[in-house]
Design an enzyme around this catalytic site. Structure first.
Site, short mmCIF file in Angstrom:
data_model
loop_
_atom_site.label_atom_id
_atom_site.label_comp_id
_atom_site.label_asym_id
_atom_site.label_seq_id
_atom_site.Cartn_x
_atom_site.Cartn_y
_atom_site.Cartn_z
N VAL A 9 -43.77 27.52 -37.82
CA VAL A 9 -43.85 28.38 -36.65
C VAL A 9 -42.66 28.10 -35.75
O VAL A 9 -42.16 26.98 -35.68
CB VAL A 9 -45.17 28.15 -35.88
CG1 VAL A 9 -45.17 26.82 -35.15
CG2 VAL A 9 -45.43 29.28 -34.90
N SER A 10 -42.17 29.16 -35.09
CA SER A 10 -41.17 28.99 -34.05
C SER A 10 -41.82 29.45 -32.75
O SER A 10 -42.85 30.12 -32.76
CB SER A 10 -39.92 29.84 -34.34
OG SER A 10 -40.21 31.22 -34.19
N THR A 11 -41.22 29.11 -31.63
CA THR A 11 -41.78 29.50 -30.34
C THR A 11 -41.92 31.01 -30.24
O THR A 11 -42.93 31.53 -29.79
CB THR A 11 -40.88 28.99 -29.18
OG1 THR A 11 -40.79 27.57 -29.28
CG2 THR A 11 -41.48 29.36 -27.84
N GLN A 14 -44.78 32.34 -32.67
CA GLN A 14 -46.11 31.98 -32.23
C GLN A 14 -46.54 32.89 -31.08
O GLN A 14 -47.68 33.31 -30.98
CB GLN A 14 -46.15 30.52 -31.79
CG GLN A 14 -47.54 30.05 -31.36
CD GLN A 14 -47.62 28.55 -31.24
OE1 GLN A 14 -47.00 27.82 -31.98
NE2 GLN A 14 -48.38 28.09 -30.28
#
Length: 228
Positions: A9-11, A14
């Protein structure tokens, strides 16, 4: 058979789809329990590198599952790879090692022939969807450029920001410089030569700094997009 999970996941991702690392872990663990697999470890990636080769945790997961001839479990194909080529390369690597892949969202398990076929089909469809999104985004950006709308935090060379802080108005002096840049380039001048001439004439950049070949190139690229 031993199972190994991979969650990524990346910011940005997400925030967009709510697929948190915890959610991915829970789904992977539940699938293993239901299928009678022993979940040895979940490899966690918190970076959004586009290519599989640039993801250290993914590479570690692949090496481990191949050595164990186990199954790599992911929440979805989009967590695994961002291109058909990467996805199929991963599948081939697992297959050659006698390992398998399970993608929970798509209900894919490559231990079966039908699972392999569906896997390849969905990989192609996923990339097609991303390509369409990229095309729509670029089309929208081009429309904003042609409409004189601001599309980033920086005001492009040749324009000034209007009072509404959203629209752009042509700067006559800088527009003349843009014309000169385009003229020199059409005559075959290199980016470095153009930057050198602008500097020799004492023409400032938008920020008042020095001209560089990369700066000239960026300006010309933007001008091409405006007329595209």
């Amino acid at each position: 058979m031993k199972a190994f999970g991979y969650a990524r996941v990346s910011t940005l991702e997400q925030g967009e789809d709510g697929v948190s690392l915890e959610n991915q872990r829970e789904r992977i663990s539940a699938w293993c329990v239901a299928g009678g697999f022993g979940l040895e470890r979940v490899f966690v990636e918190t970076m959004s590198g586009s290519r599989a080769a640039n993801r250290p945790e993914l590479q570690a997961a692949l090496s481990t599952v191949c050595k164990a001839k186990g199954v790599l479990v992911v929440y979805s194909l989009s967590r695994l790879a961002r291109s058909v080529r990467d996805t199929l390369d991963i599948a081939d690597r697992l297959e050659r090692a006698g390992a398998n892949l399970a993608s929970l969202t798509e209900r894919i398990d490559t231990s079966s022939a039908i699972g392999k076929m569906v896997f390849r089909l969905l990989s192609t469809l996923n990339e097609f969807e991303r390509d369409q999104l990229a095309e729509r985004t670029e089309s929208a950006m081009a429309h904003l450029r042609r409409s004189g709308r601001r599309i980033s935090g920086r005001v492009p060379y040749g324009y000034d920001l209007t009072a509404d802080r959203l629209s752009l108005a042509e700067n006559d002096q800088e527009q003349a410089v843009l014309g000169r840049i385009a003229g020199l380039r059409s005559e075959g001048a290199s980016f470095a030569r153009i930057a050198g001439e602008l500097a020799a004439r004492g023409i400032p950049t938008k920020e008042g700094g020095s001209w560089h070949p990369a700066t000239v190139r960026q300006i010309l690229v933007r001008q091409r997009k405006l007329v595209a």
